[in-house]
Design an enzyme around this catalytic site. Structure first.
Site, PDB file in Angstrom:
ATOM      1  N   GLY A  70      -2.107   0.073  23.112  1.00 29.79           N
ATOM      2  CA  GLY A  70      -3.342   1.615  23.080  1.00 29.79           C
ATOM      3  C   GLY A  70      -2.995   2.649  23.055  1.00 29.79           C
ATOM      4  N   LYS A  71      -1.296   2.919  23.294  1.00 29.44           N
ATOM      5  CA  LYS A  71      -1.104   4.195  23.540  1.00 29.44           C
ATOM      6  C   LYS A  71      -0.470   4.647  22.026  1.00 29.44           C
ATOM      7  CE  LYS A  71       0.378   4.611  28.156  1.00 29.44           C
ATOM      8  NZ  LYS A  71       0.542   3.244  28.549  1.00 29.44           N
ATOM      9  N   TYR A 104       0.954  -1.218   0.336  1.00 29.11           N
ATOM     10  CA  TYR A 104       0.022   0.312  -0.062  1.00 29.11           C
ATOM     11  C   TYR A 104       0.900   1.194   0.253  1.00 29.11           C
ATOM     12  CZ  TYR A 104      -3.533   3.045   1.693  1.00 29.11           C
ATOM     13  OH  TYR A 104      -4.775   3.777   1.388  1.00 29.11           O
ATOM     14  N   ARG A 107     -10.730  -2.184  10.655  1.00 28.80           N
ATOM     15  CA  ARG A 107     -10.057  -1.029  11.039  1.00 28.80           C
ATOM     16  C   ARG A 107     -10.897  -0.111  12.076  1.00 28.80           C
ATOM     17  NH1 ARG A 107      -9.722   2.982   5.475  1.00 28.80           N
ATOM     18  NH2 ARG A 107     -10.913   1.584   5.011  1.00 28.80           N
ATOM     19  N   VAL A 108     -10.658   0.924  13.348  1.00 25.07           N
ATOM     20  CA  VAL A 108     -10.310   1.023  14.483  1.00 25.07           C
ATOM     21  C   VAL A 108     -11.679   1.073  14.691  1.00 25.07           C
ATOM     22  CG1 VAL A 108      -9.091   3.221  14.686  1.00 25.07           C
ATOM     23  CG2 VAL A 108      -9.335   1.306  16.498  1.00 25.07           C
ATOM     24  N   PHE A 115     -14.467  -0.809  17.016  1.00 21.87           N
ATOM     25  CA  PHE A 115     -14.856  -0.321  18.317  1.00 21.87           C
ATOM     26  C   PHE A 115     -16.720  -0.444  18.125  1.00 21.87           C
ATOM     27  CE2 PHE A 115     -10.741   1.324  19.930  1.00 21.87           C
ATOM     28  CZ  PHE A 115      -9.984  -0.161  19.844  1.00 21.87           C
TER      29      PHE A 115
HETATM   30  N1  UDP Z   1      -6.700  -0.277  16.414  1.00 20.75           N
HETATM   31  C1  UDP Z   1      -7.011  -0.856  17.460  1.00 20.75           C
HETATM   32  N2  UDP Z   1      -7.612  -1.846  17.619  1.00 20.75           N
HETATM   33  C2  UDP Z   1      -8.438  -2.137  16.361  1.00 20.75           C
HETATM   34  C3  UDP Z   1      -7.998  -1.966  15.085  1.00 20.75           C
HETATM   35  C4  UDP Z   1      -6.788  -1.096  15.363  1.00 20.75           C
HETATM   36  O1  UDP Z   1      -6.854  -0.748  18.712  1.00 20.75           O
HETATM   37  O2  UDP Z   1      -9.565  -3.210  16.284  1.00 20.75           O
HETATM   38  C5  UDP Z   1      -5.309   0.170  16.149  1.00 20.75           C
HETATM   39  C6  UDP Z   1      -5.005  -0.279  15.184  1.00 20.75           C
HETATM   40  O3  UDP Z   1      -3.128  -0.927  15.834  1.00 20.75           O
HETATM   41  C7  UDP Z   1      -4.205   1.203  14.553  1.00 20.75           C
HETATM   42  C8  UDP Z   1      -5.230   2.643  15.012  1.00 20.75           C
HETATM   43  O4  UDP Z   1      -6.317   1.441  15.901  1.00 20.75           O
HETATM   44  O5  UDP Z   1      -2.982   1.650  15.623  1.00 20.75           O
HETATM   45  C9  UDP Z   1      -5.670   2.603  13.732  1.00 20.75           C
HETATM   46  O6  UDP Z   1      -5.629   1.501  13.230  1.00 20.75           O
HETATM   47  P1  UDP Z   1      -6.706   1.316  11.647  1.00 20.75           P
HETATM   48  O7  UDP Z   1      -6.497   0.235  11.360  1.00 20.75           O
HETATM   49  O8  UDP Z   1      -7.997   2.055  12.104  1.00 20.75           O
HETATM   50  O9  UDP Z   1      -5.832   1.904   9.903  1.00 20.75           O
HETATM   51  P2  UDP Z   1      -4.316   2.673  10.408  1.00 20.75           P
HETATM   52  O10 UDP Z   1      -5.014   4.161  10.574  1.00 20.75           O
HETATM   53  O11 UDP Z   1      -3.772   1.784  10.748  1.00 20.75           O
HETATM   54  O12 UDP Z   1      -4.248   2.290   9.170  1.00 20.75           O
END
Ligand code: UDP
Length: 312
Positions: free
Chosen positions: A213-214, A151, A192-193, A197
């Protein structure tokens, strides 16, 4: 002003999360929109309501294969690419090629039609950034062979290819770098997060926080982003211009939990490989040259997104 005349527009990835909102906004301006999507990560349901619009045409096509369009095209928005880490790691070749070969196909179409091409690049061009917040002038810290490189590097190549064609063939190009975006029509299982969530919280299932989680991100509501994308196309700027929300955030899990009145517990899971530690855009360029900045507060945007997830 561009928006005062009818413009013929091609949107690749137009059935995706951001693309479908973009098609909607362009149609609202009475433009003619051709949406091209291979429905890999896009979904026909996202554009179902647009199919009756006489100014809208959907073509199922993979831009890795060359594209022929009859008639006039003034603007091309190239959004077609898988964009969620889980997704592009499952389809690394397709992802890399849609940003490399796909972009090349669209540049050729741009030259043929004497159109303007806007390439949606990404905050991932910075990799795990060593500069914070990230400015457009920062060149990034990408692992070229890591699991995200299909990507990151293909988006970087896409930017390089646009610049090469601009220099050598005077192609009319624009580059935006999109930071984390959220809103209705994100796929609930795209990993995605925010969809994770919200889905977990609505089902009172454990909310999965990766690593300690930081790590931080900054989240832009999709309507704000789309307004920025259109402003960029209507501007004289080549870019790259970063579009994102400059508010850096750690405490997403508890915020989602509170908004959904969820009983979910927060559990810690292993941090994915090459997961960037911090990400936050410096949007001073977008503010200055596009007079753009996000308006929707995270809490408001999350409420709208949660509502959509409940209804769908
Ligand atoms: N993340 C998390 N829990 C989840 C999914 C993602 O803590 O169930 C974290 C992930 O490790 C990252 C951030 O949330 O640090 C954003 O992740 P995402 O996959 O949304 O997109 P990215 O910004 O990494 O492309």
């Amino acid at each position: 002003m561009m928006s005062e005349r009818i413009v013929n527009i091609l949107v690749t990835g137009g059935a995706g999360f951001i693309g479908s909102h973009l098609c909607e906004a362009l149609l609202a301006k009475k433009h003619n929109v051709i949406c091209v999507d291979n429905l890999g990560s896009g979904d026909a349901k996202n554009i179902q309501h647009l199919l009756q619009n006489k100014n809208f045409l959907f073509i199922k096509h993979d831009i890795i294969n060359s594209l022929q369009i009859d008639g006039k095209i003034d603007q091309i928005f190239h959004l077609a690419s898988r964009a969620s880490p889980i997704d592009y790691q499952q389809y690394p070749v397709e992802t890399a090629l849609s940003n490399a070969i796909g972009t090349h196909n669209l540049i050729k179409l741009t030259l043929e039609k004497n159109a303007v091409l806007l390439f949606s690049s990404t905050s991932e061009t910075y990799g795990d950034p060593l500069q914070h917040p990230q400015k457009e002038t920062y060149w990034g810290n990408v692992n070229p062979i890591g699991i995200r490189s299909c990507y990151d590097e293909s988006k970087r190549f896409g930017e390089a290819l646009l610049m090469a064609y601009s220099r050598e063939y005077k192609a009319k190009i624009k580059i935006i770098r999109i930071f984390n975006t959220y809103g209705p029509r994100m796929r609930k299982n795209d990993g995605r997060v925010i969809p994770n969530f919200i889905t977990q919280a609505l089902n009172n299932k454990p909310i999965t926080l990766y690593g300690d989680g930081k790590q931080t991100r900054s989240f832009c509501y999709v309507d704000d982003l789309v307004a920025g994308i259109i402003k960029m196309m209507d501007s004289k700027e080549i870019g790259p211009v970063k579009l994102g929300n400059p508010k850096e955030l750690i405490e997403l899990a508890n915020m989602v939990k509170k908004l959904t009145n969820s009983k979910s517990e927060i559990v810690f899971k292993q941090l994915p490989e090459d997961d960037p530690t911090r990400r936050c855009p410096d949007i001073s360029v977008a503010k200055k040259v596009l007079s753009w900045e996000p308006k929707v507060e995270l809490e408001d945007g999350l409420k709208r997104t949660t509502q959509w997830f409940k209804e769908n």
